[in-house]
Motif scaffolding. Structure first.
Motif, short mmCIF file in Angstrom:
data_model
loop_
_atom_site.label_atom_id
_atom_site.label_comp_id
_atom_site.label_asym_id
_atom_site.label_seq_id
_atom_site.Cartn_x
_atom_site.Cartn_y
_atom_site.Cartn_z
N ASN A 278 42.69 36.58 36.72
CA ASN A 278 42.86 37.99 36.35
C ASN A 278 43.13 38.13 34.85
O ASN A 278 42.50 38.95 34.16
N PRO A 509 39.86 40.71 40.01
CA PRO A 509 40.62 40.99 38.79
C PRO A 509 40.67 42.49 38.50
O PRO A 509 39.73 43.23 38.79
N SER A 510 41.78 42.93 37.91
CA SER A 510 42.02 44.36 37.76
C SER A 510 40.98 45.07 36.90
O SER A 510 40.69 46.25 37.11
#
Length: 658
Positions: A278, A509-510
């Motif tokens: 991330n 991942p954000s």
């Protein structure tokens, strides 16, 4: 104050209701007539604490006096990083930058990952790993993916070792844990990701090594907590047996407790891997390169097709690494060598991976198709995604714009204006009263200075923008996630489907979650809210599902015995008993929303996340760090209040504290 605390501590509910009513009336008076006490409505600028300037001066001193040391550390770390990069992405070069030995063949890495998947989780995981890495090669993202994987391969072992050592310190020295390490972890895990990058950028410069250092700092805390919890859960009988057998303290730890705690330690390792992936994506802003840089570049140009293509590559890498690490946590050895077997017999899959990599790499020396993914093998999906977006815009543009305008006019803007116009003293007083009501004077003394911090440093309006977007996104996530979790709790097949979906969401991942909102609604608060909801809703679903399934069967049987209908059992038995768990899910949702807010600064929000982002862009350590601390303190306040509320509900229901 102490006398008041003692009197209020045993006060009936009516006393608190009277205090809340008094606070509401006072807030209304200040809000409608701000001229009565302007300093209590808008904090005077003359009283601001110049913390940003102080931190900027301190950071400049550190850069002037420590840069030689920090750059030397970066140079040392760069040696193993260049080795991994050479193996996976670039190959080994001479002084003239000519490749003297090729990198690992893409065919070899796909085969190695497939073998690793099979060794850890069987044929199904082996096939999944094969297709995940094959997809990366097909869409032309192999070189970028290998840069990302190289950073992960080096950061994960460092994060695991650091987390394990600090976790052992927390386990052995309780006071050190309580007063230093645990508060540091709380701040580290609620501090926005971008805030890590500002001081690292100043001290270590721009490039992949500083990005790796920031990544290790970001990814280590879950391993620390997992190690401490795992060691605390080792049965006392096990440690007593080790003492009886004459083990020293070190032998008991490393030969008894650590192996016994392995399952939970592997969960911590899984979290380190996922948080590393991330953050490596986010760290592309200071030179990490790889897939994150591809997404970031595409988003800056609003090129949704390339962004979706790189985003999907990130997702498949995350899914493969997540599934393999989870399988390793539940390891059931597929190959059990006989006693006295040699090293090769004990590690057949490792030998197979090494042999396959060696063979395909040597083939890459003579055949370019093994060294690099051939052009004829690649198939770009950018046009496909662009055509989908074009079709959506042609057919649904008016509907999408109408939804966006309705949300802004009727919900988002009014709520934002309401919060921004609130007197700061009212919010601080409400936080103190709520903390005192839920957890006594200790909790009140903790949360009040934290919520007062943004006031005195001059970031109160930005903080209210953050609270507005975080609160509205958390509410939306709860309204979506709680019904889905409740539905999944009543159906096993529904539970399997929902669990698979939220597992996939939580591996992403954000940065990837920004893409759908930008694709449909452009930049702005609506896109930010959609990204936050997509990122945070999984926690609300998971905790609701788990809480309802944890209700003991004998209570449900008792409800059936007295004639309750299924609807009554749900609303009057299961839901009240699951409420503490659901509250913890909302707490986790809120913390995830806060962490995502800083990422949404990329789509034009005007909150603390934007301040952190500006601090990173301008290399302004004071601005970035102070805004990051404001976000961290908001997270700590929300976490402590919700956890205290959940404990209060558990006690009221007669349930034991967890």
């Amino acid at each position: 104050m102490t006398a008041l605390a003692i009197r209020l501590g045993g006060a009936p509910r009516s006393t608190y209701w009277q205090l809340w009513l008094l606070l509401i009336v006072a807030t209304y008076v200040l809000w409608s007539h701000p001229e009565l006490a302007k300093p209590l409505v808008k904090y005077p600028r003359s009283l601001f604490v110049p913390l940003m300037a102080w931190i900027s001066v301190a950071s400049k001193w550190c850069v002037d006096n420590l840069s030689v040391f920090t750059r030397a550390v970066a140079a040392v770390i760069d040696v193993p990083f260049q080795l991994v990069i050479s193996l996976l992405a670039k190959g080994f070069t001479n002084v003239s930058q000519e490749v003297v030995f090729p990198r690992f063949s893409w065919v070899g890495i796909i085969g190695a990952m497939s073998i690793a998947g099979y060794a850890l989780g069987g044929l199904r995981l082996g096939i999944l790993s094969f297709f995940c890495f094959l997809y990366i090669a097909i869409v032309g993202k192999w070189d970028s993916a290998m840069l990302t994987l190289a950073s992960v391969a080096l950061c994960v072992p460092i994060g695991i070792v650091c987390g394990l050592l600090f976790g052992i310190l927390c386990f052995r020295f309780k006071s050190l844990d309580e007063w230093i390490i645990r508060p540091s972890l709380d701040i580290a895990q609620t501090m926005p990701a971008f805030a890590y990058l500002v001081p690292i950028l100043l001290l270590f410069g721009f490039g992949p090594v500083p990005a790796m250092i920031a990544t290790v700092i970001f990814a280590t805390p879950p391993m620390v907590r997992a190690t401490k919890l795992a060691l605390e859960q080792v049965p006392e009988e096990t440690t007593s047996m080790a003492d009886m057998l004459g083990c020293t303290r070190q032998q008991r730890l490393w030969r008894v407790m650590i192996p016994t705690a392995k399952p939970l330690l592997m969960v911590g390792i899984n979290q380190v891997i996922m948080m590393t992936l991330n953050f490596v994506i986010i760290a592309s802003m200071i030179g990490a390169g790889g897939l994150g840089f591809d997404v970031l570049t595409a988003l800056r140009r609003l090129a949704i097709g390339p962004a979706m293509e790189a985003g999907m590559a990130i997702v498949v890498v995350a899914i493969a690494l997540d599934r393999m690490s989870v399988a390793a946590a539940h390891e059931d050895r597929r190959w059990r060598p006989s006693d006295g077997a040699g090293w090769v017999q004990r590690h057949p899959y490792l030998v197979m991976v090494a042999a396959w990599l060696a063979l395909t790499t040597l083939l890459g020396v003579g055949f370019d198709a093994f060294a690099h993914v051939p052009d004829w093998f690649e198939f770009s999906t950018k046009t496909f995604f662009d055509e989908i977006i074009k079709w959506i815009n042609i057919n649904f543009h008016d509907l999408i714009e109408a939804i966006k305008v309705w949300l802004l006019v009727n919900i988002l803007n009014p709520f934002r204006n309401f919060l921004v116009d609130l007197p700061w003293i009212a919010v601080v007083a409400a936080t103190w009263l709520l903390g005192f009501q839920l957890g006594g004077w200790r909790l009140a003394l903790l949360v009040t200075p934290l919520i007062l911090f943004p006031v005195v440093v001059g970031l109160w309006d930005k903080t209210m923008f953050t609270v507005y977007l975080c609160a509205i996104s958390t509410l939306a996530s709860a309204l979506i996630g709680i019904p889905i979790g409740a539905w999944a709790s009543t159906r096993d097949w529904g539970n399997r489907i929902v669990t698979a979906i939220i597992d996939t969401l939580q591996t992403m991942p954000s940065l990837v979650f920004i893409i759908p909102g930008v694709m449909l609604f452009g930049i702005g608060d609506v896109s930010a809210m959609i990204a936050i909801v997509l990122f945070a809703v999984a926690a609300a679903i998971r905790y609701t599902n788990h809480g309802l399934r944890q209700v003991t069967g004998h209570l449900i049987e008792a409800a059936v015995a007295v004639g309750c209908t299924p609807r009554q059992i749900f609303w009057r038995v299961k839901l009240p008993l699951a409420l503490p768990e659901i509250m913890l899910g909302i707490n986790q949702t809120l913390l995830m929303a806060l962490s995502m807010l800083v990422i949404t600064a990329l789509v034009g929000t005007r909150d603390l996340g934007q301040e952190v982002y500006i601090g990173l862009a301008k290399a302004d350590a004071g601005r970035g760090m102070v805004a990051g601390l404001c976000v961290a303190f908001l997270g700590i306040v929300a976490d402590r209040l919700i956890v205290a509320g959940a404990k209060r509900v558990r006690r009221r229901l007669g349930l034991p504290d967890e």
